[in-house]
Scaffold this active site. Structure first.
Site: not given
Lengths: 284, 164
Positions: A85, A88, A176, A245, A267
């Site tokens: 939304d 995520c 933050i 990664h 996402h």
């Protein structure tokens, strides 16, 4: 049929506004449909075996994704889906941190203390005092109730799935992130489009709900929250052995990340290494 | 209890303790914290000076993630208030809402905004109408093309609001 062109001409002249009422109604309906679709997935799903991800793809239409999912399934044992939304990334970090704190009391105490520090910092940075402290107080109270045992693990997930409370907590994370960017504005200003200040950028991209996190937001939140995150990238590009990664922060590769996220275009979900889940099974 | 209702209760108490110049706020029905009635006093040195305009603030359950809606129940003639009384200013629009593409995004609703921020924007709207995005096209046109008539029409609303 013959009358139609004339009719639409009349309408064209009558409608002075750029957007007609019909268009607004249609757009409202479309927005509602998108919202309903999003809400059919829980904010924070229960743990699922990683194979569920592989089952989303097949060799015919999504071979690249399937092969990556299969590669990842050798390392990762479980996945926790997060609702798509626009929140995520923030929510995935929130969930990852809460999971750590549910197991690590010292970490929880440290995080409560740093959240109190953030409350003061936010006010000092000029955030509107009592709305922003309200988000902070709510989050700190939530953590304190975990600490005192008022919130059981089950209750924690119920709260993380209750739109009102969960999004209230999420605002703390957006605040933050914004505060961290503002505190380090000299370092981050070069990455922001010309003609926009760091403060404007934060108001536009970070502080509103449902705005996706970009690279600046990702970096800032991870640093502000004092955590270490690995993001596994799963897209269509060819990747060397085992996929791409990134670890953030990237300056200290020696320390293992404590939260791992799976990124698929647009996402983020939370994923868990196999050995850690085996370890927790032994514990139980 | 929902977090939004707690926040609204706090906010209402705060507004009663330290009133914002030019406004008063209360509940339409004491049992419904999500519906406020506000009285907007026409700002000095504007055509709306002296008016007492009643409006309803309708808060969604997911406030403050989403903004409230504001609707005048007193008749008010203004380019940015549609003929049903709905206030159309950017701060009351959700950032995800792209249909109002003409606005600068930084003016959109943020969860850190308060009722006070909204009311200050309303005062600024009454002082400085935005012609580029009129919600009441006739009012915008009249203000541009027939200012005398526009003034008269606003004065009528001010007078009526004093009688309410």
């Amino acid at each position: 049929m013959a009358n139609e062109p004339q009719k639409s001409d009349d309408n064209g002249q009558a409608a002075e506004a750029v957007v007609t009422d019909d268009e607004i109604v249609l757009q409202d309906q479309q927005l509602k449909t998108i919202e309903d679709e999003q809400k059919s997935v829980p904010l924070v799903a229960t743990l699922a075996p990683f194979s569920i991800l592989c089952a989303e793809y097949d060799n015919e239409t999504s071979a690249a994704f399937l092969s990556k999912a299969t590669e990842l399934s050798e390392v990762y044992g479980e996945i926790r889906y997060i609702r798509g939304d626009g929140n995520c990334f923030y929510r995935a970090i929130l969930v990852g941190l809460i999971e750590i704190m549910l197991k690590d009391r010292a970490r929880l105490e440290k995080f409560i203390a740093s959240s109190r520090d953030w409350t003061r910092t936010l006010v000092e940075l000029g955030f509107p005092d009592w709305t922003c402290t309200d988000f902070c107080d709510f989050f700190i109270e939530f953590l304190e109730k975990i600490h005192s045992g008022v919130h059981t693990e089950e209750a924690v997930y119920t709260i993380l799935n209750d739109d009102g409370s969960a999004n209230y907590i999420l605002m703390f994370f957006r605040l933050i992130t914004s505060a961290f960017l503002k505190q380090n504005s000299e370092e981050y200003a070069p990455f922001i489009d010309e003609g926009m200040t760091v403060a404007q950028y934060c108001e536009q991209e970070i502080e509103p709900m449902w705005k996706d996190a970009d690279h600046l937001a990702i970096n800032s939140l991870i640093k502000a929250a004092g955590t270490r995150v690995r993001i596994e990238y799963m897209d269509r590009t060819a990747a060397p052995n085992g996929g791409w990664h990134y670890d953030i922060p990237s300056d200290d590769q020696q320390i293992a990340p404590e939260i791992t996220l799976l990124y698929r275009p647009g996402h983020y979900d939370v994923i868990y290494k196999k050995d850690s889940t085996e370890a927790s099974e032994i514990e139980n | 209890m929902e977090q939004s209702s707690l926040l609204l209760k706090k906010q209402l108490a705060d507004m009663r303790r330290v009133p914002v110049d030019g406004f008063s706020a209360g509940l339409v029905d004491d049992n419904d914290i999500y519906k406020w009635e506000v009285l907007v006093i026409g700002p000095p040195d504007t055509l709306y000076e002296g008016g007492f305009f009643k409006a309803i603030l309708d808060f969604p359950r997911d406030y403050p993630q989403k903004p409230p809606k504001m609707k005048f129940i007193s008749e008010i003639w203004h380019p940015n208030i549609d003929k049903e009384g709905n206030v159309c200013i950017s701060i009351l629009h959700d950032p995800g809402d792209d249909k109002w593409g003409y606005e600068r995004p930084e003016e959109r609703w943020l969860p850190v905004h308060t009722v006070e921020t909204i009311l200050l924007s309303v005062i600024s709207m009454l002082t400085d109408p935005n012609f580029e995005s009129p919600a009441n096209v006739d009012a915008a046109k009249m203000q541009r093309e027939n200012y005398a008539e526009f003034k008269k029409k606003v004065a009528q609303c001010v007078r009526r609001s004093q009688e309410e």
